[in-house]
Design an enzyme around this catalytic site. Structure first.
Site, PDB file in Angstrom:
ATOM      1  N   LYS A  22       0.930  -1.316   0.074  1.00  0.00           N
ATOM      2  CA  LYS A  22       0.109  -0.168  -0.090  1.00  0.00           C
ATOM      3  C   LYS A  22       0.759   1.222   0.058  1.00  0.00           C
ATOM      4  O   LYS A  22       0.688   2.246  -0.642  1.00  0.00           O
ATOM      5  CB  LYS A  22      -0.855   0.159   1.376  1.00  0.00           C
ATOM      6  CG  LYS A  22      -1.637   1.246   1.346  1.00  0.00           C
ATOM      7  CD  LYS A  22      -2.502   1.389   2.659  1.00  0.00           C
ATOM      8  CE  LYS A  22      -1.663   1.792   3.943  1.00  0.00           C
ATOM      9  NZ  LYS A  22      -1.363   3.087   4.344  1.00  0.00           N
ATOM     10  N   ARG A  99      -4.891  11.129   3.727  1.00  0.00           N
ATOM     11  CA  ARG A  99      -3.743  11.873   4.035  1.00  0.00           C
ATOM     12  C   ARG A  99      -2.718  11.861   2.892  1.00  0.00           C
ATOM     13  O   ARG A  99      -2.171  12.608   2.585  1.00  0.00           O
ATOM     14  CB  ARG A  99      -3.089  11.593   5.206  1.00  0.00           C
ATOM     15  CG  ARG A  99      -4.093  11.410   6.436  1.00  0.00           C
ATOM     16  CD  ARG A  99      -2.973  11.271   7.631  1.00  0.00           C
ATOM     17  NE  ARG A  99      -2.074  12.240   7.494  1.00  0.00           N
ATOM     18  CZ  ARG A  99      -2.160  13.598   7.927  1.00  0.00           C
ATOM     19  NH1 ARG A  99      -3.247  13.843   8.390  1.00  0.00           N
ATOM     20  NH2 ARG A  99      -1.210  14.515   7.949  1.00  0.00           N
ATOM     21  N   CYS A 123      -5.299  13.437  12.534  1.00  0.00           N
ATOM     22  CA  CYS A 123      -5.490  11.919  12.154  1.00  0.00           C
ATOM     23  C   CYS A 123      -5.737  11.068  13.603  1.00  0.00           C
ATOM     24  O   CYS A 123      -5.178  11.588  14.591  1.00  0.00           O
ATOM     25  CB  CYS A 123      -4.413  11.512  11.494  1.00  0.00           C
ATOM     26  SG  CYS A 123      -3.890   9.684  11.467  1.00  0.00           S
ATOM     27  N   PRO A 129       1.480  16.985  11.180  1.00  0.00           N
ATOM     28  CA  PRO A 129       1.651  18.012  10.370  1.00  0.00           C
ATOM     29  C   PRO A 129       2.386  17.718   8.951  1.00  0.00           C
ATOM     30  O   PRO A 129       3.194  16.503   8.778  1.00  0.00           O
ATOM     31  CB  PRO A 129       2.360  18.953  11.390  1.00  0.00           C
ATOM     32  CG  PRO A 129       3.266  18.021  11.832  1.00  0.00           C
ATOM     33  CD  PRO A 129       2.406  16.837  12.219  1.00  0.00           C
ATOM     34  N   ILE A 130       2.436  18.795   7.782  1.00  0.00           N
ATOM     35  CA  ILE A 130       3.168  18.394   6.593  1.00  0.00           C
ATOM     36  C   ILE A 130       3.953  19.861   6.532  1.00  0.00           C
ATOM     37  O   ILE A 130       4.585  19.825   5.579  1.00  0.00           O
ATOM     38  CB  ILE A 130       2.099  18.544   5.619  1.00  0.00           C
ATOM     39  CG1 ILE A 130       1.251  19.786   5.577  1.00  0.00           C
ATOM     40  CG2 ILE A 130       1.357  17.214   5.704  1.00  0.00           C
ATOM     41  CD1 ILE A 130       0.653  20.038   4.068  1.00  0.00           C
ATOM     42  N   ASP A 131       4.556  20.381   7.540  1.00  0.00           N
ATOM     43  CA  ASP A 131       5.545  21.281   7.436  1.00  0.00           C
ATOM     44  C   ASP A 131       6.898  20.862   6.910  1.00  0.00           C
ATOM     45  O   ASP A 131       7.458  21.825   5.890  1.00  0.00           O
ATOM     46  CB  ASP A 131       5.969  22.078   8.855  1.00  0.00           C
ATOM     47  CG  ASP A 131       6.441  20.792   9.875  1.00  0.00           C
ATOM     48  OD1 ASP A 131       7.140  20.813  10.698  1.00  0.00           O
ATOM     49  OD2 ASP A 131       5.949  19.636   9.828  1.00  0.00           O
ATOM     50  N   LEU A 132       7.373  19.692   7.097  1.00  0.00           N
ATOM     51  CA  LEU A 132       8.492  19.346   6.199  1.00  0.00           C
ATOM     52  C   LEU A 132       8.295  19.078   4.766  1.00  0.00           C
ATOM     53  O   LEU A 132       9.167  19.441   4.109  1.00  0.00           O
ATOM     54  CB  LEU A 132       8.978  17.935   6.906  1.00  0.00           C
ATOM     55  CG  LEU A 132       9.392  17.964   8.551  1.00  0.00           C
ATOM     56  CD1 LEU A 132       9.632  16.612   9.103  1.00  0.00           C
ATOM     57  CD2 LEU A 132      10.272  19.359   8.711  1.00  0.00           C
ATOM     58  N   ASP A 313       4.625   0.674  11.930  1.00  0.00           N
ATOM     59  CA  ASP A 313       3.365  -0.007  11.520  1.00  0.00           C
ATOM     60  C   ASP A 313       3.164  -1.318  11.800  1.00  0.00           C
ATOM     61  O   ASP A 313       2.202  -2.021  11.524  1.00  0.00           O
ATOM     62  CB  ASP A 313       3.476   0.145   9.953  1.00  0.00           C
ATOM     63  CG  ASP A 313       3.188   1.524   9.380  1.00  0.00           C
ATOM     64  OD1 ASP A 313       3.468   1.928   8.195  1.00  0.00           O
ATOM     65  OD2 ASP A 313       2.722   2.607  10.294  1.00  0.00           O
ATOM     66  N   ILE A 335       7.364   7.276  16.910  1.00  0.00           N
ATOM     67  CA  ILE A 335       7.021   8.161  15.566  1.00  0.00           C
ATOM     68  C   ILE A 335       5.727   8.937  15.938  1.00  0.00           C
ATOM     69  O   ILE A 335       5.645  10.075  15.620  1.00  0.00           O
ATOM     70  CB  ILE A 335       7.023   7.112  14.536  1.00  0.00           C
ATOM     71  CG1 ILE A 335       8.159   6.210  14.283  1.00  0.00           C
ATOM     72  CG2 ILE A 335       6.603   7.979  13.236  1.00  0.00           C
ATOM     73  CD1 ILE A 335       9.435   6.838  14.098  1.00  0.00           C
ATOM     74  N   ARG A 405      -8.622  -0.527   4.150  1.00  0.00           N
ATOM     75  CA  ARG A 405      -7.648   0.579   3.498  1.00  0.00           C
ATOM     76  C   ARG A 405      -6.148   0.060   3.372  1.00  0.00           C
ATOM     77  O   ARG A 405      -5.711   0.377   2.533  1.00  0.00           O
ATOM     78  CB  ARG A 405      -7.545   1.524   4.522  1.00  0.00           C
ATOM     79  CG  ARG A 405      -8.778   2.377   4.650  1.00  0.00           C
ATOM     80  CD  ARG A 405      -8.455   3.407   5.683  1.00  0.00           C
ATOM     81  NE  ARG A 405      -7.649   4.468   4.816  1.00  0.00           N
ATOM     82  CZ  ARG A 405      -7.472   5.544   5.286  1.00  0.00           C
ATOM     83  NH1 ARG A 405      -7.566   6.021   6.557  1.00  0.00           N
ATOM     84  NH2 ARG A 405      -6.644   6.476   4.513  1.00  0.00           N
TER      85      ARG A 405
HETATM   86  C1  EPZ Z   1       4.111   7.127   6.270  1.00  0.00           C
HETATM   87  O1  EPZ Z   1       3.387   7.904   6.743  1.00  0.00           O
HETATM   88  C2  EPZ Z   1       3.252   5.780   6.114  1.00  0.00           C
HETATM   89  N1  EPZ Z   1       1.903   6.161   5.217  1.00  0.00           N
HETATM   90  C3  EPZ Z   1       2.728   5.467   7.380  1.00  0.00           C
HETATM   91  O2  EPZ Z   1       1.971   4.437   7.464  1.00  0.00           O
HETATM   92  C4  EPZ Z   1       3.780   5.028   8.437  1.00  0.00           C
HETATM   93  O3  EPZ Z   1       3.477   4.816   9.965  1.00  0.00           O
HETATM   94  C5  EPZ Z   1       4.915   6.557   8.591  1.00  0.00           C
HETATM   95  O4  EPZ Z   1       5.309   6.636   7.201  1.00  0.00           O
HETATM   96  C6  EPZ Z   1       6.199   6.183   9.283  1.00  0.00           C
HETATM   97  O5  EPZ Z   1       6.703   4.984   8.661  1.00  0.00           O
HETATM   98  C7  EPZ Z   1       2.372   6.147   3.851  1.00  0.00           C
HETATM   99  O6  EPZ Z   1       3.315   5.586   3.209  1.00  0.00           O
HETATM  100  C8  EPZ Z   1       0.937   6.421   3.056  1.00  0.00           C
HETATM  101  P1  EPZ Z   1       6.270  10.546   8.298  1.00  0.00           P
HETATM  102  P2  EPZ Z   1       3.943   9.498   6.706  1.00  0.00           P
HETATM  103  O7  EPZ Z   1       6.103  11.702   7.381  1.00  0.00           O
HETATM  104  O8  EPZ Z   1       4.607   9.779   5.389  1.00  0.00           O
HETATM  105  C9  EPZ Z   1       6.326  13.925  11.662  1.00  0.00           C
HETATM  106  C10 EPZ Z   1      -0.011   2.830   7.499  1.00  0.00           C
HETATM  107  O9  EPZ Z   1      -0.401   2.250   8.583  1.00  0.00           O
HETATM  108  N2  EPZ Z   1       6.375  14.721  10.523  1.00  0.00           N
HETATM  109  O10 EPZ Z   1       7.372   9.484   7.899  1.00  0.00           O
HETATM  110  O11 EPZ Z   1       2.786  10.567   6.976  1.00  0.00           O
HETATM  111  C11 EPZ Z   1       5.104  13.052  11.904  1.00  0.00           C
HETATM  112  O12 EPZ Z   1       3.937  13.627  12.456  1.00  0.00           O
HETATM  113  C12 EPZ Z   1       0.639   4.337   7.937  1.00  0.00           C
HETATM  114  O13 EPZ Z   1       0.251   2.220   6.718  1.00  0.00           O
HETATM  115  C13 EPZ Z   1       5.957  16.174  10.710  1.00  0.00           C
HETATM  116  O14 EPZ Z   1       6.544  16.597  11.928  1.00  0.00           O
HETATM  117  O15 EPZ Z   1       4.844   9.608   7.947  1.00  0.00           O
HETATM  118  C14 EPZ Z   1       5.505  11.767  12.519  1.00  0.00           C
HETATM  119  O16 EPZ Z   1       5.485  12.001  13.697  1.00  0.00           O
HETATM  120  C15 EPZ Z   1       0.269   4.848   9.033  1.00  0.00           C
HETATM  121  N3  EPZ Z   1       5.939  16.935   9.698  1.00  0.00           N
HETATM  122  C16 EPZ Z   1       6.872  11.786  11.783  1.00  0.00           C
HETATM  123  O17 EPZ Z   1       7.082  12.790  11.465  1.00  0.00           O
HETATM  124  C17 EPZ Z   1       6.022  16.622   8.418  1.00  0.00           C
HETATM  125  O18 EPZ Z   1       5.689  17.259   7.664  1.00  0.00           O
HETATM  126  C18 EPZ Z   1       7.025  10.538  10.629  1.00  0.00           C
HETATM  127  O19 EPZ Z   1       5.771  10.724   9.751  1.00  0.00           O
HETATM  128  C19 EPZ Z   1       5.803  15.215   8.328  1.00  0.00           C
HETATM  129  C20 EPZ Z   1       5.867  14.349   9.263  1.00  0.00           C
END
Ligand code: EPZ
Length: 427
Positions: A22, A99, A123, A129-132, A313, A335, A405
């Protein structure tokens, strides 16, 4: 609304076909926006999120054609053609449901020089957040504005120049967005402290198959030489390491001997190591991984971390298994700040879990009892299914749309190896 009913205590044995991933599919599909030629994705899992992403791409003007596969087959082939992008907007109504829609931001901006994408909102498992994502795109030269819940992104002169960015924390999604945007930038880009998940490697390989130039694949430094245009390609989605890890947990919690057909051990290091530490027999076999276990698992200390660390995950699924361990385990979720929603539901089945902050102490019990429980998010729902496989009596899991999902035809896969499981629809 559908529920899943499980009558537990059946030993599991046989072959479980592992579907395409996925979390790879959701970043490979938006790559189609980066070219006006067709992108054909093979081994695409049949999941609600993949369908949702297809609708989003249609909304942007891309066509999505699914080649017929036999109904008994898992996965499918989809050809996406974004000959012309007719809209540069990802609306709130689609983004709030999924998302991962944010992953069209980089590709639309790269292709059209501007994009308008709804901010995803909250969520169940954390603020997220998406700041990064935004900071990385700004480092590649994007200009951003925020209006009424949307981010408006522009590339000066219609094309991102490229640039350097060091992620303060590892982010899978932000790395993916920046990578896709950098692929056709006017110059070179360098992403440091980038995520190294296998899904990122899959994305890099797909982009390279489309003509991109990327160095450092699989490492924390990704160097991208922007090219003028990308071409079409045919690419097979990698196997789902999280789905495979979930079924491996099924073999341990229920007792049994399963072959995870299509799973790739090279991408599951931390999960397989944890399974072995619990006492499971784990071996690579031709075309997959065999996992066998009898009796109570051993307790563990586990802390989630970005790849190659132990995947967040997989945390909920391991908690369900460790609820029956012969001793006390300690899990630390580093995380996401709210990823223990499964704890009160597991407690309804007799699990003994105490959470304080990011740490969960799991005191192993000798048995679980079936009960009506409620899924709260994707991986939490899988932990309830696992607990149901081991529990005495019947477990009813409601809100299984969470499960759909991310798990393709779960009841079919589990009943084929001996589980007493079925889906009931309340119409
Ligand atoms: C991906 O989510 C996966 N989703 C998630 O899987 C997975 O848990 C996650 O990576 C971590 O491995 C998909 O690929 C669709 P991150 P993502 O950006 O990209 C913080 C599942 O169960 N952060 O690596 O959203 C964030 O809040 C799902 O299949 C910021 O602060 O995860 C988190 O604490 C759930 N600012 C950490 O970083 C940002 O702009 C890691 O998030 C982006 C992230």
């Amino acid at each position: 609304m559908d529920r899943i009913l499980i009558r537990g205590r059946n030993r599991l044995s046989g072959r479980v076909p592992i579907s395409g991933a996925k979390n790879a599919a959701l970043t490979l599909m938006p790559c189609a926006i980066l070219t006006d030629e067709p992108l054909t994705l093979r081994n695409l899992p049949r999941l609600a999120d993949v369908d949702g992403f297809g609708h989003l791409l249609n909304q942007l003007g891309a066509s999505t054609a699914i080649e017929g596969t036999r109904p008994d087959e898992f996965g499918r082939v989809m050809t996406i053609r974004a000959g012309k992008v007719t809209s540069t907007e990802a609306p709130y109504d689609i983004v709030r449901k999924m998302r991962a829609s944010i992953l069209v931001l980089g590709p639309i901006l790269a292709r059209e020089g501007r994009a308008r994408v709804s901010l995803p909102g909250g969520c169940a498992i954390g603020n997220r957040p998406i700041d990064l994502h935004l900071k990385a795109l700004e480092a590649l030269g994007a200009e951003l504005e925020f209006t009424s819940g949307y981010v408006e992104a522009r590339a000066p002169h219609g094309r991102l120049p490229g640039g350097r960015y060091t992620f303060p924390v590892v982010s899978v999604g932000a790395t993916e967005n920046a990578l896709m945007a950098a692929a056709t930038a006017g110059g070179s880009s360098c992403l440091d402290n980038a995520a190294r998940e296998p899904e990122i490697v899959d994305l890099c390989r797909c982009l390279v198959a489309m003509g991109a130039r990327i160095e450092g694949i699989g490492t924390e430094r990704l160097e991208v030489e922007g090219v003028d245009r990308l071409h079409g390609a045919t690419y097979a989605v990698m196997p789902d390491r999280i789905e495979a890890g979930s079924y491996a947990c099924a073999a341990v919690i229920a007792g049994g001997d399963l072959t995870l057909a299509g799973a790739d051990a090279a991408e599951m290091g931390a999960t397989l190591a944890a399974l072995r530490s619990m006492g499971a027999e784990v071996e690579e076999v031709p075309g997959g991984i065999r996992v066998a276990a009898e009796g109570r698992p051993k307790p563990l200390e586990l802390s989630t971390a970005p790849y190659p660390g132990f995947a967040t995950d997989m945390q909920a699924q391991f908690m369900a298994v460790l609820a029956l361990a012969d001793g006390t385990s300690v899990l630390t979720e580093t995380i996401f700040e709210n990823r223990y929603m499964h704890v009160p539901e597991l407690a309804r089945m007799g699990a003994d879990v105490r959470v304080s902050g990011r740490t969960a102490v799991v005191r192993g019990v000798t048995g679980l009892t079936g009960a009506p429980v409620m899924a709260t998010d994707l991986r939490a729902s899988m932990s309830l299914i696992l607990a149901g496989l081991a529990a005495e009596g019947e477990t009813q899991v409601s809100r299984v749309y969470h499960l759909d999902r991310g798990y393709e035809r779960l009841e079919e896969k589990l009943s084929a190896v001996g589980a007493d499981i079925e889906r009931a629809s309340d119409g």
